[in-house]
Write an enzyme that holds these catalytic residues in place. Structure first.
Site, PDB file in Angstrom:
ATOM      1  N   LYS B 211       0.635  -1.030   0.028  1.00 26.41           N
ATOM      2  CA  LYS B 211      -0.092   0.022   0.032  1.00 26.41           C
ATOM      3  C   LYS B 211       0.815   1.398  -0.098  1.00 26.41           C
ATOM      4  O   LYS B 211       0.741   2.183  -0.881  1.00 26.41           O
ATOM      5  CB  LYS B 211      -0.899  -0.120   1.332  1.00 26.41           C
ATOM      6  CG  LYS B 211      -1.831   1.247   1.279  1.00 26.41           C
ATOM      7  CD  LYS B 211      -2.986   0.776   2.127  1.00 26.41           C
ATOM      8  CE  LYS B 211      -2.585   1.004   3.740  1.00 26.41           C
ATOM      9  NZ  LYS B 211      -3.683   0.610   4.502  1.00 26.41           N
ATOM     10  N   GLU B 217      10.510  -5.456   3.214  1.00 30.00           N
ATOM     11  CA  GLU B 217      10.564  -6.865   2.630  1.00 30.00           C
ATOM     12  C   GLU B 217      10.117  -7.135   1.331  1.00 30.00           C
ATOM     13  O   GLU B 217      10.545  -7.792   0.533  1.00 30.00           O
ATOM     14  CB  GLU B 217       9.841  -7.973   3.469  1.00 30.00           C
ATOM     15  CG  GLU B 217       9.936  -8.257   4.802  1.00 30.00           C
ATOM     16  CD  GLU B 217       9.509  -7.209   6.084  1.00 30.00           C
ATOM     17  OE1 GLU B 217       9.075  -6.107   5.583  1.00 30.00           O
ATOM     18  OE2 GLU B 217       9.624  -7.512   7.289  1.00 30.00           O
ATOM     19  N   GLY B 268      -4.565  -3.274   6.012  1.00 34.05           N
ATOM     20  CA  GLY B 268      -3.663  -4.371   5.368  1.00 34.05           C
ATOM     21  C   GLY B 268      -4.417  -5.813   5.786  1.00 34.05           C
ATOM     22  O   GLY B 268      -4.794  -6.513   4.946  1.00 34.05           O
ATOM     23  N   ARG B 269      -4.985  -5.750   6.959  1.00 33.52           N
ATOM     24  CA  ARG B 269      -5.527  -7.231   7.210  1.00 33.52           C
ATOM     25  C   ARG B 269      -6.835  -7.337   7.012  1.00 33.52           C
ATOM     26  O   ARG B 269      -7.548  -8.383   7.105  1.00 33.52           O
ATOM     27  CB  ARG B 269      -5.414  -7.566   8.726  1.00 33.52           C
ATOM     28  CG  ARG B 269      -5.802  -6.314   9.651  1.00 33.52           C
ATOM     29  CD  ARG B 269      -5.430  -6.208  11.216  1.00 33.52           C
ATOM     30  NE  ARG B 269      -5.678  -5.192  12.009  1.00 33.52           N
ATOM     31  CZ  ARG B 269      -5.000  -4.303  11.905  1.00 33.52           C
ATOM     32  NH1 ARG B 269      -4.158  -3.935  11.376  1.00 33.52           N
ATOM     33  NH2 ARG B 269      -5.427  -3.116  12.956  1.00 33.52           N
ATOM     34  N   GLU B 355      -3.762  -8.374  15.533  1.00 33.31           N
ATOM     35  CA  GLU B 355      -3.076  -7.135  15.231  1.00 33.31           C
ATOM     36  C   GLU B 355      -4.243  -6.273  15.461  1.00 33.31           C
ATOM     37  O   GLU B 355      -3.893  -4.822  15.621  1.00 33.31           O
ATOM     38  CB  GLU B 355      -2.898  -7.226  13.549  1.00 33.31           C
ATOM     39  CG  GLU B 355      -1.814  -5.981  13.445  1.00 33.31           C
ATOM     40  CD  GLU B 355      -1.151  -6.220  12.043  1.00 33.31           C
ATOM     41  OE1 GLU B 355      -1.689  -6.615  10.965  1.00 33.31           O
ATOM     42  OE2 GLU B 355      -0.073  -5.695  11.866  1.00 33.31           O
ATOM     43  N   HIS B 386      -4.878 -35.083  16.178  1.00 35.00           N
ATOM     44  CA  HIS B 386      -3.530 -35.888  16.407  1.00 35.00           C
ATOM     45  C   HIS B 386      -2.526 -34.963  16.811  1.00 35.00           C
ATOM     46  O   HIS B 386      -1.508 -35.514  16.768  1.00 35.00           O
ATOM     47  CB  HIS B 386      -3.320 -36.647  15.293  1.00 35.00           C
ATOM     48  CG  HIS B 386      -4.382 -37.668  14.879  1.00 35.00           C
ATOM     49  ND1 HIS B 386      -4.197 -38.892  15.095  1.00 35.00           N
ATOM     50  CD2 HIS B 386      -5.718 -37.714  14.426  1.00 35.00           C
ATOM     51  CE1 HIS B 386      -5.122 -39.552  14.798  1.00 35.00           C
ATOM     52  NE2 HIS B 386      -6.176 -38.710  14.264  1.00 35.00           N
ATOM     53  N   LYS B 501      10.602  -1.562  13.417  1.00 40.30           N
ATOM     54  CA  LYS B 501      10.816  -1.031  11.973  1.00 40.30           C
ATOM     55  C   LYS B 501      12.191   0.057  12.072  1.00 40.30           C
ATOM     56  O   LYS B 501      12.928   0.129  11.717  1.00 40.30           O
ATOM     57  CB  LYS B 501       9.691  -0.546  11.369  1.00 40.30           C
ATOM     58  CG  LYS B 501       8.684  -1.199  10.870  1.00 40.30           C
ATOM     59  CD  LYS B 501       7.871  -0.802   9.919  1.00 40.30           C
ATOM     60  CE  LYS B 501       6.484  -1.591   9.472  1.00 40.30           C
ATOM     61  NZ  LYS B 501       5.451  -0.917   8.865  1.00 40.30           N
TER      62      LYS B 501
END
Lengths: 526, 526
Positions: B211, B217, B268-269, B355, B386, B501
């Protein structure tokens, strides 16, 4: 030494620890000097660094007392020597022996079990060689290029995590994989559908993994695969090997190209270094890679025999975990590997830890009066930073953290961007997060304030290789074992999975469901 | 209605709830009758069934009072209408608008934002059509067969989880995918190495998603990809599109075949239904599938406007979560989808929830005095059974559970084994687990005893399709939003990711690290 088994709240050190305290000093405790002094070597180049954990010399001394009072290293030695440590099920606990003999020879009913496990590896290596050379082929003459493991729980999570951890490394080191691996685990038929749609059936070998030979999901998926192979005009028996116990209904059957054995002394979640992991990893990577993986694990098992608690990485990790669980009363731990290759390692540890130590009774089946194993979760960094780290930094609760890092990448390929490589960025993030969590940062705006005092440890090595992966796996297995011994619980049974199995059969016996799952299958009438 | 924003402990209902209580009656509360009465319809065929939650009519009445006192439906309506609900960052919260207009038109600085989001979808659909028809090809003339999304956090987890959820369905419904999708997220260079080694570069289209256009990254991975494409003799600019904001440095650049836009009002999420999810899902599945996904989400958004709290599935789910967090004091929730297609859905929810609500300050940036968002984790069933279910059944702590199930599989292919299909087994396990967790099972041997009183809810639908997936996603987005409103926190910022950051840049500025990550980069001198 005679061993005595005591609950945590019956030990002197445990009594002190259970009085509880708060994480409030970490911010000031963390100094540069501590990064080197609060650091202990593990096997295969690992270092366990606990400088950012909420412990000081006084706490460490108490924890060392606890380890000695609970005789955990001696108890570990007795496990290596073949004691019947899985008391509920009256079984020995021999996963360590699958990677080498660190204790006395274990002979049971005239059979040397170390030799037995080694013999299975030899048979797997021989079979893998035949597949790799093309001596053994699919039923229509195609060379096998793909292997699919059918298994669930311990027959899936560990082997899958180990495969993903080394897939890239092998691809780079050997130019290519011997066979590409896939996994079918879920009884959801869409799992098998999707995997089978993604492979060329005629060049695919399947490994059926079930110790008991009766695992509902795995047998259903075997049928699914056999039916699909038959429909494609292939002979299922020529496309499948079994990993099971010698007493299972699957053993030594003409329905499999070959059978490789484990036994009751290898728990599912501890079986990655047995034939359960050995078959798929040897076929995909070559038996040499699997042997190197075992040697790393064996080295870690020997390192865990160190009798001084503060020099024993797995034990110290276990002790600090008990401190966090029983003195700081924190009910979870996040595992955060800064390595994409370890993407499913947290999911494996989730089983390893929560199935081993998510217990409420002691070794003698009496209810314990203290908290045992925590909830384990995690995702790789730096991905997690853009996901749930908000909560870890500024949530209303403190979550203890366990970082894992490597100085070098596996593939070596990298790119320079804004003056640094991606690997440098990865590790700069790792270093920055450890300090940010511990020390926080003051800001007048409470929304930009970081309280700090979030404890973390770091397992650090040069590179993720077969040896360092084996040692990492064994570190956690031994950590979990030591915690079980400190809590005096049996880390090797799993009675908590039985009720679901029984009730599932009761539901199935009723026939069709629908609606709100037929009112939870009519509440089962139980 | 004028809205007033109050902390939980300043409401009458909240004060009562915060007195706390224990889970001890569930075992007796759960009856067959409750399975139908404690059940509420959601959108697109969903039912939210809370019969096995530790609530009774008195608790529900208190929770309904709380919802009304906090005016959460009215506040939700104000969000739909374009209120500046992301108070810290002074932004509107418009992800709902990406799937249709459920409130008033949102016009900002003369621009109708609903039209803007629809226009991006139209542009994406047109571009995807050109790629599918082969009008747009790779730089050496090869038709695109593969799409790789480069993004992290919200630009990765949601779109990836949605892709995996429908990959099998589309493969069956349409015979094949339009394009196969992969994802590169981690700054670990091994992530890009592995993905790039697994695709044919000349037929691969990359989607760069950031965005801000400054995500460390993602830019590093873009460079990695461009370098690799160049080395392969391909033109990077002809193999890449961008999804970004119109004000980002990436916008409208000749370095991309096309650019699709989001804006600051899409977190974002919450961006899976915007161009962030739209580009990759439309390319992989076709724009028609993405449109159906949006329509399901839109239907859920409208359902969440139901003003009666006990008839509003997302709100009721939120309220029961607050009950578990603040009255029962349980700090985590496990999300357990009985569907392999939802394998990464819990990882997406982990970000969405942790978040959004992992916060310690209220809307006015004052510290809150009660617990907020829980730790979220989970894996698909039956796999989890399991793995970590031992802990859920017999651990020393109670973990609230959220099951998700479907009556039918996606692919339809199935096998009969021991008299039942795999789908029947899957759902028999699901029904059995709900009852086992709630009711437990008495046994004289404490190690075989199940205490029960483990609360769970069930979201149930007929089949996982684009519509039901969209509605499921929106259900959880709205649940999380409602919880944020109940706690009076801002669910739409993420100040907690900033410190890391800043410190990472400080570490990188120091140059090379090594050893214990150079003593945590010399403790940063901060």
């Amino acid at each position: 030494m005679s061993l005595s088994y005591c609950n945590l709240d019956d030990t002197k050190a445990g009594k002190k620890l259970l009085k509880g305290t708060k994480v409030d000093k970490l911010k000031n405790l963390l100094t540069a000097a501590r990064v080197s002094s609060y650091s202990v070597p593990g096997a295969a180049g690992w270092r366990y660094i606990y400088a950012a954990k909420a412990v000081d010399d006084e706490v460490l001394s108490l924890l060392a007392d606890l380890a000695r009072e609970q005789q955990v290293v001696a108890k570990y030695r007795s496990i290596l020597d073949g004691s019947w440590a899985n008391v509920g099920e009256n079984r020995m606990v021999l996963h360590h022996l699958t990677r080498g003999q660190a204790g006395k020879p274990v002979v049971h009913e005239g059979k040397n079990l170390g030799d037995f496990y080694a013999e299975q590896n030899r048979k797997i290596a021989e079979f893998a060689g035949q597949v790799h050379r093309g001596t053994i082929k699919g039923s229509n003459g195609k060379k096998f290029t793909t292997v699919v493991q059918i298994g669930i729980g311990g027959s899936d999570l560990g082997p899958r995590a180990m495969y993903l951890a080394l897939e890239n490394w092998v691809t780079v080191e050997k130019k290519k994989l011997a066979l590409k691996a896939h996994f079918i685990s879920n009884v959801d038929p869409d799992d098998a559908s999707a995997v089978l749609a993604s492979v060329s059936l005629d060049s695919t070998l399947f490994i059926l993994v079930s110790k008991s030979g009766t695992t509902q999901e795995t047998l259903a998926n075997e049928n699914f695969v056999r039916q699909t192979l038959s429909k494609a005009g292939l002979e299922p028996d020529k496309h499948m090997v079994a990993v099971t116990s010698e007493t299972s209904p699957l053993a030594n059957s003409p329905r499999y190209l070959a059978s490789f054995y484990i036994d009751d002394y290898i728990g599912g979640r501890y079986s990655s270094t047995s034939a359960v992991g050995g078959a798929v990893l040897s076929l995909a990577f070559g038996p040499d890679v699997f042997a190197r993986f075992l040697s790393g694990a064996h080295e870690a098992d020997k390192a865990a025999l160190e009798s001084s608690p503060l020099k024993n990485a797995a034990l110290l990790d276990a002790l600090i975990g008990v401190w966090e669980r029983n003195a700081l009363n924190l009910p979870y731990t996040a595992v955060l590997p800064y390595s994409q290759a370890l993407s499913r390692f947290p999911a494996h540890l989730q089983q390893l830890d929560m199935e081993s130590n998510g217990k409420s009774v002691d070794r003698d089946n009496k209810k314990v009066k203290y908290a045992t194993g925590p909830v384990i979760f995690g995702e790789p960094g730096t991905n997690g930073q853009h996901s749930f780290y908000q909560h870890l930094h500024q949530g209303t609760d403190i979550v203890p953290l366990q970082f894992i890092g490597f100085l070098e990448s596996q593939a070596g390929a990298d790119v320079l961007s804004e003056g640094s490589t991606s690997q440098a960025k990865l590790n700069a993030n790792l270093a920055a997060q450890i300090v940010a969590f511990a020390k926080g940062s003051k800001n007048e705006n409470p929304n930009k304030n970081f309280a700090g005092n979030r404890p973390s440890s770091l397992l650090l090595n040069r590179k993720l290789t077969p040896e360092t992966l084996g040692a990492l796996l064994a570190h956690f297995e031994n950590k979990v074992m030591f915690q079980g011994l400190l809590w005096n619980i049996n880390s090797f049974d799993q009675e908590g999975v039985q009720l679901g199995k029984v009730l599932t059969k009761a539901v199935l016996a009723k026939g069709d469901m629908d609606g709100a799952l037929k009112a939870y299958a009519d509440l089962l009438g139980v």
